[in-house]
Design a protein around this motif. Structure first.
Motif, short mmCIF file in Angstrom:
data_model
loop_
_atom_site.label_atom_id
_atom_site.label_comp_id
_atom_site.label_asym_id
_atom_site.label_seq_id
_atom_site.Cartn_x
_atom_site.Cartn_y
_atom_site.Cartn_z
N LEU A 169 0.82 -1.20 0.00
CA LEU A 169 0.00 0.00 0.00
C LEU A 169 0.86 1.26 0.00
O LEU A 169 0.51 2.27 -0.64
CB LEU A 169 -0.93 -0.01 1.21
N ALA A 170 1.97 1.20 0.72
CA ALA A 170 2.87 2.36 0.72
C ALA A 170 3.44 2.60 -0.68
O ALA A 170 3.55 3.76 -1.13
CB ALA A 170 4.00 2.13 1.72
N GLU A 171 3.80 1.53 -1.39
CA GLU A 171 4.29 1.68 -2.77
C GLU A 171 3.19 2.26 -3.67
O GLU A 171 3.46 3.10 -4.55
CB GLU A 171 4.74 0.33 -3.31
N ALA A 172 1.94 1.80 -3.43
CA ALA A 172 0.83 2.30 -4.25
C ALA A 172 0.62 3.80 -4.01
O ALA A 172 0.32 4.56 -4.94
CB ALA A 172 -0.44 1.53 -3.92
N VAL A 173 0.76 4.23 -2.77
CA VAL A 173 0.63 5.66 -2.46
C VAL A 173 1.71 6.45 -3.18
O VAL A 173 1.45 7.54 -3.74
CB VAL A 173 0.69 5.89 -0.94
N LEU A 174 2.94 5.95 -3.19
CA LEU A 174 4.03 6.65 -3.87
C LEU A 174 3.76 6.74 -5.37
O LEU A 174 4.02 7.78 -6.00
CB LEU A 174 5.35 5.93 -3.61
N ASP A 175 3.25 5.65 -5.95
CA ASP A 175 2.98 5.66 -7.40
C ASP A 175 1.83 6.60 -7.75
O ASP A 175 1.78 7.12 -8.87
CB ASP A 175 2.67 4.24 -7.88
N ALA A 176 0.89 6.76 -6.81
CA ALA A 176 -0.29 7.61 -7.09
C ALA A 176 -0.20 8.93 -6.35
O ALA A 176 -1.23 9.49 -5.95
CB ALA A 176 -1.57 6.86 -6.70
N ALA A 177 1.00 9.45 -6.21
CA ALA A 177 1.18 10.67 -5.42
C ALA A 177 0.42 11.86 -5.99
O ALA A 177 0.00 12.77 -5.26
CB ALA A 177 2.67 11.00 -5.32
N ASP A 178 0.22 11.87 -7.31
CA ASP A 178 -0.46 13.01 -7.94
C ASP A 178 -1.97 12.84 -8.00
O ASP A 178 -2.69 13.75 -8.42
CB ASP A 178 0.07 13.22 -9.37
#
Length: 422
Positions: A169-178
């Motif tokens: 989930l943390a990786e997903a947040v980084l990928d969807a930062a915008d």
């Protein structure tokens, strides 16, 4: 000299004789008391053997018991006048070789009650064909080691899921930062997994304490109504969120001996369990009564129920009757295991009646204040059927049963615990 004179003289001599005899007797008693008791070496050895914390058995070259202390009988090394066959065979080898040997003397079958589970003996030669068996109860060390291994295995298995989910989930947040929508969605999932992880760690610690890692608090008289009231307070928010109304029977004057925090935790776990596995709007009820010297607190739901082949497993650590629903509700699989150990540590038990499609009743049974302690070993091992608490009026029709997981000492063996429904 007149007759009266002779009589007076005789009386005087008698009195003097009595006084002298009394003085001599007291002096003799004082001398005897002041003299130390003379003990032989044999007397001292006998006292040492009988006061030893270990079981001590001396055997001759025929394998007959020459001397043993009460502790040896308590550990099961000696039964009557016969020594355990394993100790006798080891003694024969030691007498022939002259070397010290260790032997496992653990009971081959349970004798009921709180009996030693792990006994290890050391057989030493004494010369002239005599040997001594020195037996030690290692049950506590073995039990704690089993708890440690089980704890590590369970934690390593159960923590992988939430920890792995948090990383993804943390990786997903980084990928969807915008993308603010996606960030919010993934962040809420991270919060959910973090909350579940924290609850899991908290309950693992609580379960470890209940299984003996820490000394339990002293039992004190507790009003059952206060325990029920506090547990309801803890579960009120979850019930309101699920749209479930909890009904409670009339107050009582029932009193038990126990620890307030542990009993409230156990009852609130049962309530949370009933709420989590009930449909929105369905009722959950709490009832109290006393029977056969026990106070029974029953929590009844009209939920999905538990299949008969799963009912004996719901008190195991990390076992989930419905894994998908547990993930949805954030359950850890430890709630019912905690309830079981709380009940066992109070000299009671938790029982289950359930029927798929109808619901379940979990009953916490704790000895009433002032009731005589139940005798260990009165019930056979395994799951025993008996009458159960009714969902509506206190009793079920004849033929219904409840399942009561028990072990030799009233609770399941440590290695068999793996979770609950919650």
């Amino acid at each position: 000299m007149t007759a009266s004179g002779y009589l007076a003289l005789s009386i005087g001599l008698l009195v003097i004789g009595l006084l002298v005899g009394s003085l001599i007797g007291r002096a003799t008693a004082r001398r005897a008391a002041s003299q130390p008791v003379v003990l032989t070496v044999s007397d001292l050895v006998q006292r040492v053997v009988h006061s030893s914390h270990n079981g001590v058995v001396v055997l001759n070259h025929f394998g007959d018991v020459v001397l043993h202390n009460p502790r040896a009988a308590a550990l099961g090394v000696v039964r009557g006048t016969q020594v355990d066959d394993r100790a006798r065979k080891a003694a024969e080898l030691v007498a022939a070789s002259g070397e010290v040997m260790e032997v496992d003397l653990s009971p081959l079958q349970s004798r009921g009650g709180r009996q030693p589970e792990a006994v290890r003996g050391e057989v030493r030669p004494l010369g002239d064909g005599f040997t001594v068996v020195d037996a030690n109860d290692e049950s506590e060390a073995v039990r704690l080691e089993a708890i440690r291994r089980d704890f590590v295995a369970n934690v390593s298995h159960e923590l992988k899921t939430p920890v792995g989910a948090l990383a993804l989930l943390a990786e997903a947040v980084l990928d969807a930062a915008d993308d603010q929508v996606e960030v919010r969605r993934f962040s809420s999932k991270i919060l959910h997994e973090a909350t579940r992880l924290g609850r899991l760690v908290t309950e693992l610690i609580a379960l470890s304490r209940l299984q003996g890692a820490e000394q339990l608090p002293e039992m004190t008289p507790l009003a059952v109504d206060e325990v029920v009231r506090e547990a309801l307070g803890r579960s009120r928010l979850a019930a309101e969120s699920a749209g479930i109304e909890i009904t409670v029977d009339d107050t009582s004057d029932l009193v038990v001996d126990g620890d307030r925090t542990l009993l409230v935790t156990a009852l609130s776990n049962l309530l949370d369990n009933a709420i989590a596995y009930s449909q929105p709007g369905s009722p959950v009820s709490v009832s109290r009564r006393t029977e056969d010297g026990f106070v029974e607190i029953a929590v009844t739901d009209r939920g999905m129920g538990i299949a008969p082949d799963q009912q004996h497993r719901v008190f195991e650590r990390f076992y989930r009757a419905d894994p998908a629903r547990s993930r949805m509700t954030g359950g850890t699989g430890l709630g019912l295991a905690i309830v079981k150990h709380v009940a066992a540590n109070h000299g009671g038990e938790v029982t289950l009646w359930s029927q798929p499609g109808t619901g379940s009743t979990f009953t916490l049974r704790i000895p009433a204040h002032g009731a005589p302690a139940p005798r260990s070993g009165d019930e056979p091992e395994g799951t025993r059927p008996e009458a159960v608490t009714d969902r509506n009026n206190g009793h079920v029709p004849t033929g219904d049963t409840r399942l009561v997981p028990t072990g030799a000492d009233g609770a399941d063996a440590v290695d068999g615990d793996h979770g609950g429904k919650l």
